[in-house]
Design a protein around this motif. Structure first.
Motif, short mmCIF file in Angstrom:
data_model
loop_
_atom_site.label_atom_id
_atom_site.label_comp_id
_atom_site.label_asym_id
_atom_site.label_seq_id
_atom_site.Cartn_x
_atom_site.Cartn_y
_atom_site.Cartn_z
N VAL A 267 0.84 -1.19 0.00
CA VAL A 267 0.00 0.00 0.00
C VAL A 267 0.89 1.26 0.00
O VAL A 267 1.96 1.29 0.61
CB VAL A 267 -0.96 0.01 1.21
CG1 VAL A 267 -0.21 0.22 2.51
CG2 VAL A 267 -2.03 1.10 1.04
N ILE A 268 0.44 2.27 -0.73
CA ILE A 268 1.19 3.53 -0.80
C ILE A 268 0.64 4.47 0.27
O ILE A 268 -0.55 4.75 0.29
CB ILE A 268 1.04 4.17 -2.19
CG1 ILE A 268 1.65 3.25 -3.26
CG2 ILE A 268 1.68 5.55 -2.23
CD1 ILE A 268 1.20 3.58 -4.66
N VAL A 269 1.51 4.92 1.18
CA VAL A 269 1.05 5.83 2.24
C VAL A 269 1.59 7.23 1.97
O VAL A 269 2.79 7.43 1.83
CB VAL A 269 1.50 5.36 3.63
CG1 VAL A 269 0.94 6.30 4.70
CG2 VAL A 269 1.05 3.93 3.89
N LEU A 270 0.66 8.18 1.88
CA LEU A 270 1.03 9.59 1.73
C LEU A 270 0.73 10.32 3.03
O LEU A 270 -0.25 10.01 3.69
CB LEU A 270 0.20 10.25 0.63
CG LEU A 270 0.36 9.79 -0.81
CD1 LEU A 270 -0.51 10.69 -1.70
CD2 LEU A 270 1.81 9.89 -1.22
N VAL A 271 1.57 11.29 3.38
CA VAL A 271 1.29 12.11 4.56
C VAL A 271 1.34 13.59 4.17
O VAL A 271 2.03 13.97 3.24
CB VAL A 271 2.28 11.83 5.72
CG1 VAL A 271 2.12 10.42 6.23
CG2 VAL A 271 3.71 12.09 5.29
N GLY A 272 0.59 14.39 4.92
CA GLY A 272 0.59 15.82 4.66
C GLY A 272 0.03 16.58 5.85
O GLY A 272 -0.54 15.98 6.76
N GLY A 273 0.22 17.89 5.82
CA GLY A 273 -0.24 18.73 6.93
C GLY A 273 0.85 19.68 7.35
O GLY A 273 2.04 19.45 7.09
N ALA A 274 0.44 20.77 8.01
CA ALA A 274 1.36 21.86 8.31
C ALA A 274 2.68 21.46 8.96
O ALA A 274 3.73 21.97 8.58
CB ALA A 274 0.65 22.91 9.16
N PRO A 275 2.70 20.58 9.98
CA PRO A 275 3.98 20.34 10.67
C PRO A 275 4.92 19.41 9.90
O PRO A 275 6.06 19.23 10.31
CB PRO A 275 3.56 19.70 11.99
CG PRO A 275 2.24 19.06 11.72
CD PRO A 275 1.58 19.86 10.63
N LEU A 276 4.44 18.79 8.81
CA LEU A 276 5.25 17.77 8.13
C LEU A 276 6.15 18.37 7.06
O LEU A 276 5.92 19.47 6.58
CB LEU A 276 4.33 16.74 7.49
CG LEU A 276 3.73 15.78 8.52
CD1 LEU A 276 2.25 15.67 8.35
CD2 LEU A 276 4.41 14.44 8.46
#
Lengths: 634, 217
Positions: free
Chosen positions: B176-185
């Motif tokens: 599975v491909i996991v993407l992350v995002g959001g201000a602190p990243l």
């Protein structure tokens, strides 16, 4: 390798010391007490910890190689000239490091004058001067019992109880004062301290712990007079700019919570020494402290675990008022003095807001609608009408305090605090903190009141359109960054203190839009919650370099335009609330009552928050501009 | 209908989305259907193409969050008209994606924008909302066999739950491909956490997901 230490010298302060090889420079600065900004908590994102290691003095192998973050943040010419980011570089050998002015936190100029609301003093502590005789062989009464007898003989109704730490100081105090001594007593008849000089006043301290700045007032508890004021940076800034970064530090770094607490307590003790020097009394003669601050700051000050504040549903350890023995916190007050923390409303509406309400709110039956906005790293908003109060908090980020903008800085000397732009010629005039007639101070950055002014003026002059786009016609390409970054120059390079132009770029405008949009949206949703469609009185508070200009706040849409409302900038209302609660037990009860009655609204889960937030990002608001700004055609 | 007239319709649809016109967009959609334009074509070459342009304007810093939200309103208003007319099973989704804001965090404006862009790009979306328990991401992955999981966090404190979430997801499906995002990243934290990708904004998220998905296929 690990046990190897290296020498680091920080200029211009000349601080030096040994650190383990491999230590990051920012950590070394923190360990050695050098003044260095670290806004993003060492992630290499803010670029504020620029330092220079003069080439030639340091061989390349004494420093770790430049990281990707440094390459992204520093121009090649700068890197060749020895510029690095202190949070990225590790020291591998002896080095000398220059910390430039703009990377220092500096001494902040804070609008912290206490207000003028008077209250009949009714303190929790009192004093009584007595003469204690010498012990005799015939009746070898102990020191304390002789003092207690003297107190009852002088009219104390009940026999006082000794505070154990006070007892440690008793023999010396008796000897030095020749037996004429002034014990400090609290409402439970505990003797909490001793004045050896009976001319000293009965005094206590009101403390406001802000996320970025601290303010303290020494007050005469009998007359209510302010005897001395002092302010300082909150040293926890070096652990991270906002409360979330500090909660994360407390949770993820071993000993992190204790480090945050001891940094803060150390700074408060320095403030106490400053106050004492100002009023001519030692901190150990100060009988009590009342403290306000946001919920997280109070947790960190009291040594409470802030972890609950860092995740939904954002609950504090305690919300009611808390009394703590000052010595448990390591504070240099009277030996048995207590610290009273005012109550909080929620995880994000703290005792600072309760204090501000305490200091400014009209009587419960007042028919006027009052809006209170406290702008800081977090914005807190209260709307009150006929005794009902609703409140909310929003994470505005530090943009409105000047930090984290490309050329943002705190309200210290060299910060642009007011801006005027001629709408015809676009000529810019700035007032800089520290300016004196005939002796202008060159600008080195922009502080909070400056950026609010700058945006209001840029909107009025058409340099930025209502949607926040900079107009290419007036904004040359940013000379510092990529060619595609637009920026409006406030101060050209040749007139600035840094040799670089001071500018407002597109990213800065966007950051301000997010911050002011959140506050504006919160105001509208709270008014709706309270069922009011007008505001009669607006109170703007917060610790800025100078007070926010009310007209600018309306022009750029920090708050909605209420044509009939009187807008007042009221400075540090939170600190004033602490002062009132210090002087009066009745005010403390009121604060407790207020905190329970203030209704907290969680905006992030409000179904229309994101929509209101987006519309409020416009200058001044999408409903006011009446239309959206579409893409330029062709 | 001749090709020119069709192209003119699709261009109008595209422009209505870009112009944030929440009233005109659904009206044009109805007219397009009446004129005999295939609903799926109108979605992909009208609405989605419009969002594509919106994404480009965002990257060029012409548009910001308010414009993204309003354009997405217009797109959804059009989708409401067109979607019921798309023949079931006739068109394959670009891919399957699970998304949500991790537990302890309730800030979802960013995730909503990400969802819009994936919607426009034709992905099948399982949106778990905000304050999502980590086990629920894994459970949904087990149930749907999604290709991509996108995790969002706005706070440094909630971001810290991500490595655990990623480990749980990889235990369910190592591919599975996991993407992350959001201000602190940032990309570096994403790498340390074991994520396959990081995207600084909604537009980049779709591109990154598409790129990683194509590579894996």
């Amino acid at each position: 390798m690990n046990s190897e230490t290296v020498q680091v010298v920080f200029l211009p302060a000349g601080l030096r010391g040994a650190v383990a090889a491999g230590t990051r420079l920012a950590q070394a600065a923190c360990d050695l007490g050098a003044d260095l900004q670290n806004l993003c908590g060492g992630q290499g994102r803010c670029g504020k910890c620029r330092v220079r290691i003069p080439p030639g003095k340091a061989a390349e192998n004494r420093l770790s190689a430049a990281t990707d973050r440094e390459i992204a943040s520093l121009a090649q010419a700068e890197r060749l000239d020895g510029w690095r980011l202190a949070c990225q570089v590790q020291v591998l050998g002896d080095v000398t490091v220059e910390i430039p002015d703009e990377s220092r936190t500096g001494r902040q100029v804070i609008c912290k004058a206490p207000g003028l609301q008077t209250v009949a003093p009714d303190p929790r502590v009192r004093r009584r001067t007595v003469r204690v005789g010498l012990p005799e062989l015939a009746s070898p009464l102990a020191d304390w019992e002789r003092l207690a007898n003297a107190l009852t003989a002088a009219g104390e109704a009940r026999i006082p109880v000794p505070d154990p730490a006070m007892l440690q100081a008793l023999p010396g105090a008796l000897a030095r004062s020749g037996g004429r001594i002034t014990p400090l007593l609290d409402e439970a008849d505990r003797c909490i301290g001793l004045l050896e000089d009976e001319t000293l006043p009965l005094a206590g301290v009101a403390l406001d712990i802000g996320t970025t700045s601290l303010a303290a007032y020494l007050c005469d508890l009998s007359s209510g007079a302010v005897l001395a004021m002092a302010s300082a940076m909150n040293p926890q800034v070096s652990f991270g700019e906002d409360v979330i970064a500090r909660i994360a530090h407390a949770a993820s770094v071993p000993g992190g919570r204790a480090a945050l607490q001891s940094a803060l307590v150390g700074a408060v003790n320095r403030l106490l020494a400053d106050l004492g020097a100002g009023a001519g009394m030692p901190p150990r003669a100060m009988a009590e402290m009342v403290c306000v601050g946001n919920t997280c700051m109070l947790h960190l000050f009291a040594g409470l675990d802030p972890a609950g504040l860092g995740r939904a549903p954002f609950v504090p350890v305690v919300s009611g008022p808390v009394d703590i023995p000052a010595r448990d916190l390591g504070l240099d007050l009277a030996p048995g003095a207590r610290v009273h923390l005012l109550p909080v409303v929620s995880g994000f509406v703290g005792a600072d807001t309760v204090g501000a309400v305490l200091a400014t709110l009209p009587a419960p039956r007042d028919d006027r609608v009052t809006l209170l906005v406290d702008v800081g790293t977090n914005g807190e908003i209260v709307v009150a009408h006929q005794g009902r109060m609703v409140c909310a908090a929003c994470a505005t980020g530090p943009a409105l305090e000047g930090a984290t903008l490309g050329h943002g800085m705190r309200a210290a000397a060299g910060a642009i605090e007011r801006v005027w732009i001629d709408p015809d010629t676009l000529d810019v005039r700035c007032r800089v903190i520290g300016d004196a007639p005939g002796r202008p101070v060159p600008a080195r950055g922009i502080c909070g009141s400056g950026i609010i002014d700058a945006l209001a003026q840029m909107v009025a002059a058409g340099i930025v359109d209502p949607s926040g786009r900079l107009d290419r016609r007036f904004c040359g390409e940013g000379p510092l960054a990529q060619a595609d970054r637009l920026a409006f120059v406030l101060v050209p390079a040749e007139q600035s203190a840094t040799g670089r132009p001071i500018l407002v770029d597109q990213e800065d405008v966007r950051a301000v839009q997010m911050a002011k949009g959140a506050i504006h949206a919160a105001v509208r949703l709270l008014m709706e919650t309270l069922g009011v469609d007008r505001v009669d009185r607006v109170l703007l508070c917060g610790a800025f370099g100078s007070l926010i200009d009310p007209a600018s706040a309306v022009v750029m849409g920090l708050i909605p335009d209420f044509p009939a409302a009187r807008i007042q900038a009221v400075g540090n209302a939170a600190g004033d609330g602490a002062r009132l609660a210090l002087l009066s037990r009745e005010k403390r009860r009121q604060a407790e009552h207020l905190a329970r009655r203030m209704e907290y609204v969680e905006l992030t889960v409000h179904p229309r928050f994101s929509r209101e937030f987006a519309m409020a990002m416009y200058f001044p608001h999408m409903r006011v501009t009446g239309t959206v700004v579409r893409r330029a055609r062709g | 209908m001749d090709a020119d007239r069709r192209a003119a319709f699709l261009k109008q649809l595209h422009d209505a989305v870009v112009d944030m016109d929440e009233e005109k967009t659904p009206r044009l959609c109805r007219e397009a259907l009446e004129a005999g334009i295939d609903a799926y074509t109108a979605i992909m070459q009208g609405l989605a193409a419009g969002m594509d342009t919106v994404g480009r304007l965002y990257e060029q810093k012409e548009y910001f969050v308010p414009e993204l939200l309003l354009c997405s309103d217009a797109m959804y208003a059009g989708l409401e008209v067109l979607r019921p007319q798309v023949k079931v099973g006739e068109h394959e989704a670009a891919g399957k994606i699970i998304m949500g804001v991790v537990e302890g965090d309730i800030h979802d404006i960013g995730k909503t924008l990400v969802k819009t862009m994936f919607e426009a790009a034709g992905w099948e979306i399982f949106d778990l909302g905000k304050d999502v328990k980590l086990e629920r991401f894994a459970q949904t992955l087990r149930e749907t066999g999604a290709d991509v999981v996108a995790l969002s966090a706005l706070m440094t404190t909630s971001m810290m739950a991500m490595p655990k979430a990623i480990a749980m997801l990889k235990a369910v499906d190592p591919k599975v491909i996991v993407l992350v995002g959001g201000a602190p990243l940032n990309a570096e934290i994403a790498r340390q956490y074991g994520a396959d990708g990081y995207a600084p904004d909604a537009i980049a998220a779709v591109e990154t997901a598409g790129r990683l998905f194509t590579k894996a296929a």
